[in-house]
Design a protein around this motif. Structure first.
Motif, mmCIF file in Angstrom:
data_model
loop_
_atom_site.group_PDB
_atom_site.id
_atom_site.type_symbol
_atom_site.label_atom_id
_atom_site.label_comp_id
_atom_site.label_asym_id
_atom_site.label_seq_id
_atom_site.Cartn_x
_atom_site.Cartn_y
_atom_site.Cartn_z
ATOM 1 N N ARG A 255 31.766 -1.440 28.335
ATOM 2 C CA ARG A 255 32.440 -2.736 28.095
ATOM 3 C C ARG A 255 31.190 -3.929 27.837
ATOM 4 O O ARG A 255 30.253 -3.629 28.512
ATOM 5 N N SER A 256 31.336 -4.822 27.018
ATOM 6 C CA SER A 256 30.589 -5.897 26.506
ATOM 7 C C SER A 256 30.138 -6.856 27.552
ATOM 8 O O SER A 256 29.181 -7.327 27.521
ATOM 9 N N GLN A 257 30.875 -7.129 28.639
ATOM 10 C CA GLN A 257 30.665 -8.002 29.775
ATOM 11 C C GLN A 257 30.862 -7.189 30.939
ATOM 12 O O GLN A 257 32.112 -7.094 31.341
ATOM 13 N N ILE A 258 29.865 -7.158 31.795
ATOM 14 C CA ILE A 258 30.065 -6.353 33.333
ATOM 15 C C ILE A 258 28.989 -7.262 34.209
ATOM 16 O O ILE A 258 27.826 -6.750 34.135
ATOM 17 N N PRO A 259 29.369 -8.125 34.409
ATOM 18 C CA PRO A 259 28.382 -9.025 35.303
ATOM 19 C C PRO A 259 27.393 -8.402 36.471
ATOM 20 O O PRO A 259 26.437 -8.530 36.621
ATOM 21 N N HIS A 260 28.265 -7.437 37.171
ATOM 22 C CA HIS A 260 27.405 -6.600 38.004
ATOM 23 C C HIS A 260 26.108 -5.979 37.777
ATOM 24 O O HIS A 260 25.096 -5.528 38.384
ATOM 25 N N LEU A 261 26.304 -5.285 36.280
ATOM 26 C CA LEU A 261 25.357 -4.548 35.599
ATOM 27 C C LEU A 261 24.262 -5.504 34.746
ATOM 28 O O LEU A 261 23.022 -4.977 34.837
ATOM 29 N N PHE A 262 24.835 -6.392 33.988
ATOM 30 C CA PHE A 262 23.910 -6.998 33.331
ATOM 31 C C PHE A 262 24.476 -8.729 32.912
ATOM 32 O O PHE A 262 25.768 -8.938 33.171
ATOM 33 N N GLU A 263 23.662 -9.260 32.702
ATOM 34 C CA GLU A 263 23.879 -10.652 32.390
ATOM 35 C C GLU A 263 24.484 -10.902 30.942
ATOM 36 O O GLU A 263 23.979 -10.444 30.033
ATOM 37 N N GLY A 264 25.307 -11.892 30.876
ATOM 38 C CA GLY A 264 25.629 -12.390 29.556
ATOM 39 C C GLY A 264 26.691 -10.896 28.940
ATOM 40 O O GLY A 264 27.272 -10.295 29.402
ATOM 41 N N ARG A 265 26.819 -11.193 27.532
ATOM 42 C CA ARG A 265 27.368 -10.296 26.878
ATOM 43 C C ARG A 265 26.245 -9.066 26.114
ATOM 44 O O ARG A 265 25.066 -9.626 25.596
ATOM 45 N N LEU A 266 26.282 -7.936 26.095
ATOM 46 C CA LEU A 266 25.584 -6.704 25.700
ATOM 47 C C LEU A 266 25.637 -6.914 24.330
ATOM 48 O O LEU A 266 26.438 -7.273 23.625
ATOM 49 N N PRO A 267 24.440 -6.682 23.783
ATOM 50 C CA PRO A 267 24.268 -6.450 22.390
ATOM 51 C C PRO A 267 25.093 -5.480 21.723
ATOM 52 O O PRO A 267 25.784 -4.423 22.522
ATOM 53 N N ASP A 268 25.340 -5.425 20.730
ATOM 54 C CA ASP A 268 26.523 -4.411 20.007
ATOM 55 C C ASP A 268 25.919 -3.079 20.074
ATOM 56 O O ASP A 268 26.723 -2.107 20.356
ATOM 57 N N PHE A 269 24.849 -2.836 19.457
ATOM 58 C CA PHE A 269 24.033 -1.776 19.413
ATOM 59 C C PHE A 269 22.927 -1.521 20.217
ATOM 60 O O PHE A 269 21.813 -2.284 20.186
ATOM 61 N N ASN A 270 22.877 -0.750 21.514
ATOM 62 C CA ASN A 270 21.918 -0.625 22.429
ATOM 63 C C ASN A 270 21.231 0.656 22.114
ATOM 64 O O ASN A 270 21.405 1.810 22.862
ATOM 65 N N LEU A 271 20.000 0.844 21.491
ATOM 66 C CA LEU A 271 19.304 2.019 21.340
ATOM 67 C C LEU A 271 18.367 2.190 22.553
ATOM 68 O O LEU A 271 17.739 1.349 22.964
ATOM 69 N N GLY A 272 18.169 3.534 23.137
ATOM 70 C CA GLY A 272 17.364 3.822 24.098
ATOM 71 C C GLY A 272 16.596 4.888 23.754
ATOM 72 O O GLY A 272 17.130 5.983 23.587
ATOM 73 N N THR A 273 15.320 4.825 23.996
ATOM 74 C CA THR A 273 14.403 6.022 23.804
ATOM 75 C C THR A 273 13.436 6.099 24.970
ATOM 76 O O THR A 273 12.299 6.691 24.993
ATOM 77 N N ASN A 274 14.100 5.683 26.368
ATOM 78 C CA ASN A 274 13.185 5.697 27.224
ATOM 79 C C ASN A 274 11.639 5.179 27.079
ATOM 80 O O ASN A 274 10.577 5.739 27.415
ATOM 81 N N ALA A 275 11.761 4.011 26.696
ATOM 82 C CA ALA A 275 10.680 3.087 26.564
ATOM 83 C C ALA A 275 9.664 3.711 25.601
ATOM 84 O O ALA A 275 8.549 3.750 25.864
ATOM 85 N N GLY A 276 10.094 4.583 24.744
ATOM 86 C CA GLY A 276 9.352 5.214 23.552
ATOM 87 C C GLY A 276 8.924 6.521 23.907
ATOM 88 O O GLY A 276 8.335 7.192 23.224
ATOM 89 N N ALA A 277 9.304 7.170 25.139
ATOM 90 C CA ALA A 277 8.877 8.538 25.430
ATOM 91 C C ALA A 277 9.720 9.614 24.940
ATOM 92 O O ALA A 277 9.128 10.736 24.984
ATOM 93 N N SER A 278 10.962 9.337 24.642
ATOM 94 C CA SER A 278 11.767 10.462 24.182
ATOM 95 C C SER A 278 11.957 10.669 22.796
ATOM 96 O O SER A 278 12.363 11.817 22.346
ATOM 97 N N CYS A 279 11.191 10.127 22.142
ATOM 98 C CA CYS A 279 11.275 10.191 20.478
ATOM 99 C C CYS A 279 9.892 9.715 19.739
ATOM 100 O O CYS A 279 9.316 8.717 20.386
ATOM 101 N N ASP A 280 9.762 10.136 18.421
ATOM 102 C CA ASP A 280 8.804 9.685 17.869
ATOM 103 C C ASP A 280 8.934 8.068 17.494
ATOM 104 O O ASP A 280 10.090 7.805 16.998
ATOM 105 N N PRO A 281 7.816 7.240 17.732
ATOM 106 C CA PRO A 281 8.056 5.924 17.428
ATOM 107 C C PRO A 281 8.338 5.457 15.977
ATOM 108 O O PRO A 281 9.157 4.553 15.729
#
Length: 267
Positions: free
Chosen positions: A151-177
């Motif tokens: 869900r785009s808004q869950i105040p308990h987990l994050f502030e405001g509205r979440l961006p539409d596309f949230n890409l995660g690469t473990n801060a750059g450690a899980s794939c080639d930059p």
């Protein structure tokens, strides 16, 4: 426990993992849930439908059938916390909004949960690991896309509205930059959508554990804001008018992933 996952083997070096679209419950979990939890609001709704073009791309697809309320397949078996901020564990006991998941004294027993680990979590991860190794053996590398939504808004987990596309690469450690940069560029061209790389969602256990660029295994998580393809309140209807353009962006991301692999590894 039967029918814990669905799996389709593909023909290209891409595996799409879907750990949270499941809605099946065990009798112990179903008996203990508070009324507010019975609508399964924290499900990654309709993810298999949203990605139903995966077969056209030739990707392998792995999807869970049991609800994350039974056991969370994107958490490590030792239940070590992945985030310093509010989150849920291997055996969730709260809803995303922080309310209790179970009625008092009705959480599944230790023995019951050990069965979930053995019969739900382990088969999923065994299948995931085996398929990545098969792909790597055949192509010399493997690409893993961990598909999520929230869900785009869950105040308990994050502030405001979440961006539409949230890409995660473990801060750059899980794939080639370079791969991450190309994926971010695809999102940047999708002018109707917002995006972030390694924001609130950097990737859960699947991305962090299996993403090993040094072994030519590159993993990316997409946490998609549900407002882009469905109603965010019960009964959580799929909305084709919203989903169609969103699917095009997801497809472009996966095509970019595959093109990068062919360019980098020559096959």
């Amino acid at each position: 426990m039967d029918n814990v996952l669905s799996f389709t083997r593909g023909r290209v070096p891409l595996l799409i993992s879907m750990p949270h679209p499941g809605t099946r419950l065990t009798p112990a979990v179903e008996a203990g849930l508070v009324d507010e939890a019975r609508e399964l609001a924290d499900t990654d709704w309709h993810i298999p439908r949203l990605y139903d073009f995966a077969g056209e791309l030739g990707a392998s697809v792995l999807a869970a059938q049991y609800s994350r309320y039974v056991i969370d397949l994107n958490r490590p078996a030792d239940d070590k916390p992945l985030y310093a901020t509010a989150t849920t564990g291997l055996y969730p006991e709260t809803l995303f909004d922080g309310r209790p998941l179970y009625r008092e004294g009705m959480t599944p027993s230790k023995e019951e949960r050990a069965r979930y680990l053995a019969e739900v979590w382990t088969p999923y991860h065994r299948t995931l690991a085996d398929e990545l190794e098969r792909i790597r053996a055949e192509f010399g590398y493997a690409l893993l896309w961990d598909a999520h939504s929230i869900r785009s808004q869950i105040p308990h987990l994050f502030e405001g509205r979440l961006p539409d596309f949230n890409l995660g690469t473990n801060a750059g450690a899980s794939c080639d930059p370079e791969l991450a940069a190309r994926l971010e560029a695809v999102c940047g061209k999708a002018e109707s959508y917002s995006h972030v790389l390694n924001g609130r969602f950097k990737g859960g256990h699947i991305t962090r554990h299996y993403g090993q660029p040094q072994r030519n295994v590159h993993a990316v998580q997409l946490e998609l804001s549900q407002r882009n393809y469905m109603d965010e309140s019960a009964p959580f209807a799929y909305r084709e008018g919203l989903a169609a353009p969103t699917r095009e962006v997801i497809r472009a991301l996966l095509e970019t992933l595959l093109a990068w692999g062919q360019e980098r590894y020559g096959r």
